[in-house]
Each structure stands twice: as C-alpha cells, then as structure tokens.
Design an enzyme around this catalytic site. Structure first.
Site, PDB file in Angstrom:
ATOM      1  N   ASP A 180       3.115 -22.431  46.798  1.00 31.44           N
ATOM      2  CA  ASP A 180       2.054 -21.541  47.421  1.00 31.44           C
ATOM      3  C   ASP A 180       1.779 -20.360  46.582  1.00 31.44           C
ATOM      4  OD1 ASP A 180      -0.100 -20.719  49.123  1.00 31.44           O
ATOM      5  OD2 ASP A 180       1.316 -19.821  50.353  1.00 31.44           O
ATOM      6  N   GLU A 191      -0.306 -17.001  47.760  1.00 29.23           N
ATOM      7  CA  GLU A 191      -0.383 -15.911  48.460  1.00 29.23           C
ATOM      8  C   GLU A 191       0.816 -15.814  49.597  1.00 29.23           C
ATOM      9  OE1 GLU A 191      -4.201 -14.328  49.917  1.00 29.23           O
ATOM     10  OE2 GLU A 191      -5.002 -16.049  49.008  1.00 29.23           O
ATOM     11  N   SER A 223      -3.125 -23.405  45.493  1.00 27.14           N
ATOM     12  CA  SER A 223      -3.515 -22.247  46.303  1.00 27.14           C
ATOM     13  C   SER A 223      -4.675 -22.907  46.820  1.00 27.14           C
ATOM     14  CB  SER A 223      -3.831 -21.146  45.441  1.00 27.14           C
ATOM     15  OG  SER A 223      -4.151 -20.108  46.546  1.00 27.14           O
TER      16      SER A 223
END
Length: 203
Positions: A11, A13, A94
C-alpha cells in the site's frame, strides 16, 4: 526443486507516505476530509463524499496538489523500499490517483505504481474518479498469481485486507487498533525494519 517467484505488493498511503486526505483536511481546515479507508471500508462511498465536499467548498485539484508539494515521505520509507527492491520485485498498489501520487513516486525513485485516476473538469474541479478495475488491489494480486507469482502484501487499511488475506503472506503496518483486533491472525508491525525482516522470512 520449486522456488517461489515472489512479488511484494505495498500500500502507499500510511505505509510509504502520510495520508494525503488528512494532510489536505488539516491544511484546508475541513475536518470531515480526515476520514480515510481506515474508518470507511467502502472506498467508492468515501470518494463520492470527498468529491461532494470539495465541490461544496469550491476546491480544485490544484488546491490539493499545492498541499501535496509540501508533504514528505514517511521517515525511513525510501531506505526501506530501496532495500526491499534489492531483494525482490515490488509493486506499490494504491487506491489513490496518479494526479496525487506522482510527486511521491519521484521521491521514492520511481517504483512501479498501480493506482486510479481522477476525472478533472476544465475548471480544475474534480468531477469523478475512474477505478483501474473493480476491487483493484485484490484483482491485481489475483492477476499476478495467475501469471505465476507468489504475492506478499502489506497495508494499513480496510481496503488492503483482501490483498493481504489472498497472498501467501500478508502483514499489517502502522494500522489501527480496531483493524488489529478484527484481524488477530495477521502480524502487525510499526517499524520498517520489523516489516522487512518479516518479508525476508517468507521470500
């Protein structure tokens, strides 16, 4: 002897960079925009809420990009990613958007990124968003597995759970207490060194 051909799916963020929407919410003084996929499992519902709020406040993509220019990587993120990429293939997966992510990819040394895109009007207003594919993280992991890769995944939010659970190994990173409680079978880490060691164990 069979050897796994591994690929790590990370991932973005919360794992490599701060949460963009939280940074923008604080900069713009709109606390409602602090809500992320850590609290809202339905990503499309969350994005519709965000876009509606931006329109209501008259805020454009340019306002968000100005804030993005001021955000740095999480401390240690690039060194972690560099070492991981020296060991195995890595894809940053993402649910964010290329209009947000590209400045961070430059700082990270341009790793491979799969994300979505925003639909922007001529006035700079965000009109909508285009997901790369349904259930983008899980679909990508399944696609990689169909191509002969064994996936290892790590993330911090509800929208990472499917790819983590579908992989041969999956780890939570800097997640919430609630997500940890909901997934007691998953190892959870707060430091890059610990996550790197856990990944090395399954390569």
């Amino acid at each position: 002897m069979h050897k796994d051909m591994n690929i790590v799916c990370l991932d973005m963020e919360g794992v490599l960079i701060p949460e963009i929407w939280i940074a923008f919410a604080d900069a713009a003084g709109i606390p409602q925009l602090r809500r992320t996929t850590r609290e809202e499992p339905d990503y499309e519902k969350l994005m519709r809420f965000r876009i509606g709020l931006l329109k209501e406040k008259g805020l454009t993509i340019h306002d968000i990009q100005k804030v993005i220019e001021t955000i740095d990587l999480l401390p240690g993120a690039k060194a972690f990613l560099d070492e991981l990429r020296s060991l195995t293939q890595v894809i940053v997966l993402s649910d964010s958007f290329d209009q947000f992510a590209m400045p961070f990819m430059k700082k990270l040394g341009y790793p491979t990124l799969f994300c979505n895109t925003l639909l922007i009007g001529e006035d700079g207003m965000i009109e909508g968003f285009q997901m790369r594919c349904p259930q983008s993280k899980l679909t990508t992991v399944r696609g990689l597995q169909a191509m002969g890769f064994s996936t290892i995944a790590s993330g911090d939010s509800y929208n990472d759970m499917d790819m983590i659970k579908a992989s041969k190994a999956g780890f939570l990173f800097r997640t919430t207490e609630q997500i940890r409680r909901d997934n007691p079978q998953l190892q959870a880490f707060a430091e890059y060194g610990d996550l790197l060691e856990a990944i090395k164990q399954v390569l």
